[in-house]
Write an enzyme that holds these catalytic residues in place. Structure first.
Site, PDB file in Angstrom:
ATOM      1  N   SER A  81       5.395  -0.512   5.371  1.00 32.79           N
ATOM      2  CA  SER A  81       5.185   0.585   4.688  1.00 32.79           C
ATOM      3  C   SER A  81       6.567   1.554   4.357  1.00 32.79           C
ATOM      4  CB  SER A  81       4.870   1.613   5.833  1.00 32.79           C
ATOM      5  OG  SER A  81       3.530   1.248   6.137  1.00 32.79           O
ATOM      6  N   THR A 126       0.345 -11.682  -1.205  1.00 28.74           N
ATOM      7  CA  THR A 126      -0.958 -12.164  -1.585  1.00 28.74           C
ATOM      8  C   THR A 126      -0.494 -13.384  -2.808  1.00 28.74           C
ATOM      9  OG1 THR A 126      -2.269 -10.274  -0.961  1.00 28.74           O
ATOM     10  CG2 THR A 126      -2.952 -11.576  -2.662  1.00 28.74           C
ATOM     11  N   GLU A 174      -1.277  -0.057  -8.803  1.00 25.08           N
ATOM     12  CA  GLU A 174      -1.919  -0.834  -8.137  1.00 25.08           C
ATOM     13  C   GLU A 174      -2.949  -0.025  -7.198  1.00 25.08           C
ATOM     14  OE1 GLU A 174      -0.685  -3.140  -3.959  1.00 25.08           O
ATOM     15  OE2 GLU A 174       0.848  -2.690  -5.257  1.00 25.08           O
ATOM     16  N   SER A 185      -3.549   3.567   4.932  1.00 24.80           N
ATOM     17  CA  SER A 185      -4.114   4.974   4.657  1.00 24.80           C
ATOM     18  C   SER A 185      -3.273   5.943   5.243  1.00 24.80           C
ATOM     19  CB  SER A 185      -5.419   4.847   5.457  1.00 24.80           C
ATOM     20  OG  SER A 185      -6.626   4.122   5.142  1.00 24.80           O
ATOM     21  N   GLU A 186      -2.605   5.684   6.349  1.00 28.16           N
ATOM     22  CA  GLU A 186      -1.951   6.829   6.897  1.00 28.16           C
ATOM     23  C   GLU A 186      -0.564   7.104   5.723  1.00 28.16           C
ATOM     24  OE1 GLU A 186      -3.778   4.729  10.209  1.00 28.16           O
ATOM     25  OE2 GLU A 186      -2.597   4.048   8.259  1.00 28.16           O
TER      26      GLU A 186
END
Length: 382
Positions: A132, A158, A242, A366-367
């Site tokens: 993060s 990825t 993104e 999400s946070e």
């Protein structure tokens, strides 16, 4: 804001849906069970033009916008969210990022192969201690003459294990913090680069995720993207786009779960009548539809915002936050509607539920996305 598809976008959607039924659906279960990446299907996606919707025609793309890119991801995700994730990482995180930020020579060198699927692309940002907090990355790039020498490790990348070309972020001026980051195009065959581990995941299996290492990897100066120490601008603008584009993946998960749940509720009988006549089942289906509809409108609005007001981050962060969390809810409700059958691997419902969870974690959790929304609204910056 026009929340409707153009004739061109609708034609693209129809073509993608037909392609997915023919090419992706037959390999989706194998991808999950064997953690298998279908390179041949990926190449056929390129042949169909689906790997480069936003690239100009002269570079092998379709010359369309971000809504077209999200539409493609939604259609692929209905059969295989994992393949949609790999396509998104390739077409948006790598190819579109290079299109927006690289030099004309770099675009000509790297993008045609990405458009055709001859080369798989990846974005290498996250590190073992920089998730993060992306700007705290530790990978270093030291200039030595006409090369940079890269040293460091990337994690959770990825397409990393199969990528032919990567957009890699590294610190070129560590003492300058976020203002000391640069971006580089790195080829797989670069001496000093290696894939140290392919990671085994709960979901999104078949979308290869790996740990990458750079040990005195020499990258030519002409493969630096943008000016030295200006990588943070590329990084943040890329993350904004993104989030909006990848929201197409949870839309596909929700759409597939809803369609399957409606069909099952019509034909499955208990106590002498279809389960769709029971109000608690009706409530779940209504909630699924509401979540899908709200997420799609949020996403389409965000896709317009990242095109017309790219400096604003709240729309894309809000869209992916809502869509990802809604897709987890919808997938779990679909399991419940299908009962014991939904929990079995004979149906794709349990796979969709496992795949959905990743979207609450990737592209900023999400946070973190909620912090972006709130801080922008409050004018706090950062």
């Amino acid at each position: 804001m026009h929340l409707a598809l153009s004739d061109e976008e609708r034609a693209l959607q129809d073509a993608a849906r037909a392609f997915v039924r023919k090419e992706v659906l037959p390999v989706a279960d194998r991808m999950d069970r064997e953690d298998y990446f279908p390179r041949d299907v990926f190449r056929r996606l390129g042949d169909a033009g689906f790997l480069a919707p936003t690239l100009p025609v002269e570079l092998g793309g379709l010359g369309l916008g971000y809504l077209a890119q999200a539409i493609l991801l939604e259609e692929i995700a209905r059969a295989s969210p994992a393949l949609a994730l790999s396509v998104g990482a390739h077409s948006n995180l790598f190819a579109d990022n290079v299109l927006r930020n690289a030099s004309p020579a770099q675009r000509s060198e790297f993008l045609p192969a990405a458009a055709s699927g001859a080369a798989v692309g990846a974005l290498a940002l996250t590190e073992p201690n920089a998730g993060s907090d992306a700007v705290s990355l530790r990978t270093r790039a030291e200039r030595q003459g006409d090369h940079y020498v890269l040293n460091g490790t990337k994690q959770f990348i990825t397409n990393g294990p199969v990528a032919d070309t990567m957009l890699v972020y590294a610190k070129t001026a560590p003492d300058r913090g976020p203002r000391g980051i640069s971006a580089f195009l790195v080829r797989r065959e670069t001496p000093g680069f290696s894939v140290t581990r392919q990671l085994d995941k709960m979901g999104m299996r078949g979308s290869p995720t790996g740990e990458l290492a750079f040990q005195d990897a020499r990258v030519p100066v002409d493969q630096r993207v943008g000016a030295e120490n200006e990588g943070v601008r590329i990084m943040m603008s890329g993350l904004n786009v993104e989030r909006a584009v990848l929201a197409g993946i949870p839309l596909g998960i929700m759409a597939e779960c809803l369609d399957r749940s409606v069909a099952y509720a019509r034909q499955r009988e208990q106590f002498g009548k279809p389960i769709g006549e029971f109000e608690l089942i009706q409530a779940k289906i209504a909630n699924m539809y509401t979540d899908l509809r709200a997420a799609r409108l949020l996403t389409w609005a965000a896709l317009e915002d990242v095109t017309t007001a790219p400096e604003l981050r709240r729309a894309s962060a809000a869209a992916l936050t809502f869509a990802s969390e809604a897709s987890t809810r919808v997938a779990l409700d679909a399991v419940q509607v299908h009962g014991g059958y939904g929990y079995m691997r004979d149906l794709p419902i349990e796979r969709l539920a496992r795949d959905a969870k990743l979207l609450e974690i990737g592209a900023g959790t999400s946070e973190i996305r909620r912090l972006l929304v709130a801080r922008e609204l409050l004018g706090l910056g950062g």
